[in-house]
Write an enzyme that holds these catalytic residues in place. Sequence first.
Site, PDB file in Angstrom:
ATOM      1  CG  ASP A  25      67.469  17.450  35.189  1.00 37.48           C
ATOM      2  OD1 ASP A  25      67.551  18.657  35.581  1.00 37.48           O
ATOM      3  OD2 ASP A  25      68.357  16.618  35.428  1.00 37.48           O
ATOM      4  CE  LYS A  58      40.672  25.569  73.251  1.00 35.26           C
ATOM      5  NZ  LYS A  58      41.720  24.684  72.782  1.00 35.26           N
TER       6      LYS A  58
END
Length: 285
Positions: A37, A188
Amino acid sequence: MKIVLGSGAQHLKDEVIKKAINYGKEVLETEIKKFPDGEKYIRILGEGKEALVIQSTYNPQDENLIELLLIGDSLRERGFERLLAVVPYLAYSRQDRVTKEGEPISVRAIMRMLSLYYDELYVFDLHNAKTLEFFPKKATNLSPARAIAEYFNEKLGDGIILAPDKGALERAKAVAEILNLEFSHFEKKRISPTEVQMQPVNIDVKGKNVLIVDDIISTGGTMVKAANILRKMGAKNIFVSATHGVFAKGAIERVENAVDELAVTNTIPTPVSKISIVEDILRLV
Ligand code: R5P
């Protein structure tokens, strides 16, 4: 100290077995299978008082986490008194805050759950080291810097180590200090009102070998972007490394096409997990 390896550490098994004896440790045999299962069956053979359980919790994350709990329960049942969990890649570590009302702090839930069975927790390069506080007992964030530095030492020569952003600078610094090399990070920079460019800060990469290090590579977007910029700036060989290769589909190819070499650690097994953290684990206790 006994060692137990879960399903999420089978890729480390041969190396652990080969080297454990040098560290005075013994690897216990385990039987791990699935019931029809889908439930897990665990059996650990051998006895002791202290165990170091190695289980990386990459995909299938939930299954590997449940297995780690079952191993803990099995060892407590056998009378083990001190259990250490070594989780090279901790699943849910990026879900470390509530961004929308109604969300859990998933990494907190995982750490609390592990503390039910384990006295100490060791992870590698946790996404947000502050979240270790969620483990109510002893928790340690291990650095793969030594392993990464050793791997790239000769290839780099007098190269440079870069972090893809300021937040990852400590990682670049750790590797650079071992190799006695220069390091910096990308930032950045606004070029015009409409254009933002990523650039390495205060360092000249022209003609230099460069290694970019991060904690995680997922889509590979960050690394490809950084590598393309370095190419344009005239860097010589560009190497890329990270602790965890959580590669999304196509990411390895994307990064490999942009750089001279991609090598990550084996916290997660991938075709480019060329850097081993096994010695760092065996050295622990
Ligand atoms: C971000 O916080 C991480 O440190 C990595 O930079 C990020 O997960 C990399 O993602 P990707 O490979 O998708 O650019």
